[in-house]
Design a protein around this motif. Structure first.
Motif, PDB file in Angstrom:
ATOM      1  N   SER A  93       0.854  -1.177   0.000  1.00 58.62           N
ATOM      2  CA  SER A  93       0.000   0.000   0.000  1.00 58.62           C
ATOM      3  C   SER A  93       0.891   1.229   0.000  1.00 58.62           C
ATOM      4  O   SER A  93       1.822   1.332   0.801  1.00 58.62           O
ATOM      5  CB  SER A  93      -0.903   0.020   1.240  1.00 58.62           C
ATOM      6  N   ARG A  97      -3.165   3.791  -0.943  1.00 57.61           N
ATOM      7  CA  ARG A  97      -3.732   3.055  -2.074  1.00 57.61           C
ATOM      8  C   ARG A  97      -3.237   1.608  -2.072  1.00 57.61           C
ATOM      9  O   ARG A  97      -2.039   1.362  -1.899  1.00 57.61           O
ATOM     10  CB  ARG A  97      -3.308   3.700  -3.394  1.00 57.61           C
ATOM     11  N   VAL A  99      -1.776  -1.457  -3.802  1.00 58.04           N
ATOM     12  CA  VAL A  99      -0.934  -1.513  -5.003  1.00 58.04           C
ATOM     13  C   VAL A  99      -0.378  -2.924  -5.165  1.00 58.04           C
ATOM     14  O   VAL A  99       0.017  -3.566  -4.183  1.00 58.04           O
ATOM     15  CB  VAL A  99       0.245  -0.509  -4.904  1.00 58.04           C
ATOM     16  N   PHE A 371       2.779   3.476 -13.609  1.00 58.95           N
ATOM     17  CA  PHE A 371       1.563   3.239 -12.832  1.00 58.95           C
ATOM     18  C   PHE A 371       0.386   2.985 -13.767  1.00 58.95           C
ATOM     19  O   PHE A 371       0.163   3.719 -14.721  1.00 58.95           O
ATOM     20  CB  PHE A 371       1.252   4.439 -11.940  1.00 58.95           C
ATOM     21  N   ARG A 373      -3.903   1.161 -13.562  1.00 54.27           N
ATOM     22  CA  ARG A 373      -4.981   0.707 -12.681  1.00 54.27           C
ATOM     23  C   ARG A 373      -5.769  -0.391 -13.373  1.00 54.27           C
ATOM     24  O   ARG A 373      -6.106  -0.269 -14.563  1.00 54.27           O
ATOM     25  CB  ARG A 373      -5.902   1.868 -12.305  1.00 54.27           C
ATOM     26  N   TRP A 389      -7.535  -1.832  -8.281  1.00 58.50           N
ATOM     27  CA  TRP A 389      -6.225  -1.774  -7.628  1.00 58.50           C
ATOM     28  C   TRP A 389      -5.206  -1.135  -8.574  1.00 58.50           C
ATOM     29  O   TRP A 389      -5.278  -1.273  -9.797  1.00 58.50           O
ATOM     30  CB  TRP A 389      -5.751  -3.173  -7.233  1.00 58.50           C
ATOM     31  N   VAL A 390      -4.243  -0.452  -7.979  1.00 60.63           N
ATOM     32  CA  VAL A 390      -3.155   0.148  -8.747  1.00 60.63           C
ATOM     33  C   VAL A 390      -2.082  -0.895  -9.001  1.00 60.63           C
ATOM     34  O   VAL A 390      -1.811  -1.742  -8.148  1.00 60.63           O
ATOM     35  CB  VAL A 390      -2.557   1.351  -7.977  1.00 60.63           C
ATOM     36  N   LEU A 392       1.933  -1.168 -10.129  1.00 64.62           N
ATOM     37  CA  LEU A 392       3.209  -0.493 -10.386  1.00 64.62           C
ATOM     38  C   LEU A 392       4.114  -1.449 -11.150  1.00 64.62           C
ATOM     39  O   LEU A 392       4.561  -2.458 -10.603  1.00 64.62           O
ATOM     40  CB  LEU A 392       3.880  -0.057  -9.085  1.00 64.62           C
TER      41      LEU A 392
END
Length: 489
Positions: A93, A97, A99, A371, A373, A389-390, A392
């Motif tokens: 997180s 957020r 991640v 990044f 989503r 959810w994001v 990376l």
């Protein structure tokens, strides 16, 4: 007496009831906090199992661990230790957020090939606030106007290359008259000056040096926790953004009102944008300012960091400098007119130069990653990344992967002679992936190539004091990056 006793008993009972209520409230609050903390650390996934990992502390997640400075060009410990513990895909997180971080090249490629079907572009809350969320919502227009003025065809047709060379020659000549220069801040000012001239045709030149200095403060705030209180890095970042935007808004309004002095003749990006504003309803004044702000930032940050490392790495590797110098002196010898400006064909002939630039970009990793989503649940290796959810895509982990790049921390431009294009596309993403990479990718490579050409054929340099580098996770120079530059005799 009995009345007094009864009153005393009632008072005691009242106190006991109040205490009981207070204790019950505290107990319920404690239970709620424990339950909320448990749910934070163990988020649900309705259609499968989440990847392994830790969500960290409530609200702040693992943001602090991500921003702890690491005194090395190696992969930041936040990512490195978690890859070793959980594998190449893990959950965390960041800034509140949820991640999923991916250092899996095959999965990353799969995701990027299915953009708009599985994922969509996304920005950290800080970045979205600084650059304007509307840019994300109008990404196609933003990309098209950037390509029109900074893309491959623009570089070739708008005679950008001679302008680059002239500008770089003047900048290096000025630097050579000083006892020493701090390369990162000077590099930002230089790249901002050049990019702003392409965007504003000099209308911003009264503010450009100040803006160049402010942009370095902006960068440090982009990965900060979004708490807008005086004294915080985020607050400073927002103040910088406000000042720069005000200067750009003033230039925009003057040009639109005809008081800018160049609006009839200019063919710059600003004039292009103003003409589009007449026919495209979504192009508001706020959108235009955010777009101009973002383009100027993108055109300067990664290039200025790479410029600083050109001096450092070439000074530390004389064998690389020797081959690089030979390549550029050959270009000069093969000309009919040695004083002629560099051409597109000569730029494309700089094979070893482009290998050097690739190696610098691989090592430096100016951004922690890409990044995105999830717009639907995404299954991967028995796990599920939930919609919303994001993700990376950890580009730095790809660039420093020892399974792909032998001795990944070594500066070795010759390694690129053995790397084929298909492998490079999957493991090397300094400007994004494939056809959707940054619109200014060729612009950045050309600027760096021209800078190297002028530098190695005309100048020598030496370090003035120790250059301390930290990754947090963006590259920073706490003590500056000081070099003395001199003309060759």
């Amino acid at each position: 007496m009995e009345i007094m006793l009864s009153s005393s008993i009632l008072d005691e009972l009242t106190k006991m009831n109040i205490s009981a209520i207070a204790y019950s409230t505290l107990a319920l609050l404690a239970i709620w906090v424990v339950h909320w903390t448990y749910r934070w650390r163990n988020p649900k996934c309705n259609n499968g199992v989440l990847p392994p990992g830790s969500m960290g502390l409530p609200l702040i997640g693992e943001t602090l661990q991500l921003t702890i400075p690491s005194p090395s060009l190696d992969l930041h410990p936040f990512i490195n230790t978690r890859i070793k513990r959980y594998g190449s895909i893990f959950k965390t997180s960041i800034a509140g957020r949820p991640v999923v971080v991916s250092a899996d090249p095959d999965f990353n490629t799969f995701l990027l090939k299915h953009e708009k079907k599985l994922i969509e572009p996304w920005s950290m809350d800080t970045t979205a606030k600084v650059f304007g969320q509307e840019l994300q919502n109008s990404k196609r227009y933003t990309r098209n106007i950037a390509l029109n003025h900074f893309g491959v065809e623009a570089i070739r047709k708008l005679k950008l290359l001679p302008q680059m060379e002239t500008f770089i020659r003047l900048a290096l000549l000025k630097w050579s008259t000083q006892d020493s220069i701090e390369l990162k801040t000077t590099g930002i000012s230089m790249t901002v000056d050049f990019a702003s001239n392409q965007i504003f045709s000099g209308d911003l030149e009264d503010s450009s040096s100040t803006i160049g200095n402010m942009y370095k403060d902006l960068l440090q705030g982009l990965m900060s926790f979004p708490i807008n209180l005086p004294g915080t890095t985020y607050h400073k970042c927002m103040q910088v953004q406000k000042k720069v935007n005000e200067a750009m808004r003033e230039v925009l309004r003057k040009r639109m009102s005809g008081r800018g002095g160049r609006h009839q003749e200019a063919e710059d990006l600003l004039e292009h944008l103003i003409k589009d504003m007449e026919s495209m309803e979504f192009l508001s004044e706020d959108f235009a300012v955010h777009l101009l702000f973002g383009l100027l930032f993108v055109a300067s940050d990664s290039v200025s960091t790479a410029l600083a490392f050109i001096f450092k790495l070439l000074a530390e590797h004389p064998n690389v400098l020797e081959e690089l110098t030979a390549e550029h002196e050959t270009i000069l010898k093969n000309r009919e007119n040695p004083d002629a400006p560099l051409t597109w064909e000569e730029y494309k002939s700089m094979t070893f130069t482009l290998q050097v630039i690739n190696e610098i970009l691989r090592l430096v990793n100016t951004a922690p990653g890409l990044f995105r989503r999830a717009i639907t649940d995404i299954p991967i290796n028995g796990y599920t990344i939930p919609s919303g959810w994001v993700i990376l895509i950890a580009v730095s982990a790809l660039h420093l992967n020892p399974d792909t790049f032998e001795d990944p921390l070594a500066f070795n431009p010759w390694r690129w002679q053995k790397i084929d294009q298909s492998s490079a596309a999957k493991h090397f993403m300094p400007f994004g992936y494939g056809l959707k990479q940054c619109a200014g990718a060729e612009y950045a490579r050309a600027f760096l190539s021209f800078f190297i050409h002028v530098l190695v054929t005309n100048y020598k340099w030496e370090r003035v004091k120790r250059c301390r580098i930290v990754r947090a996770p963006i590259i920073r120079f706490p003590d500056g990056f000081h070099f003395k530059i001199s003309k060759k005799t």
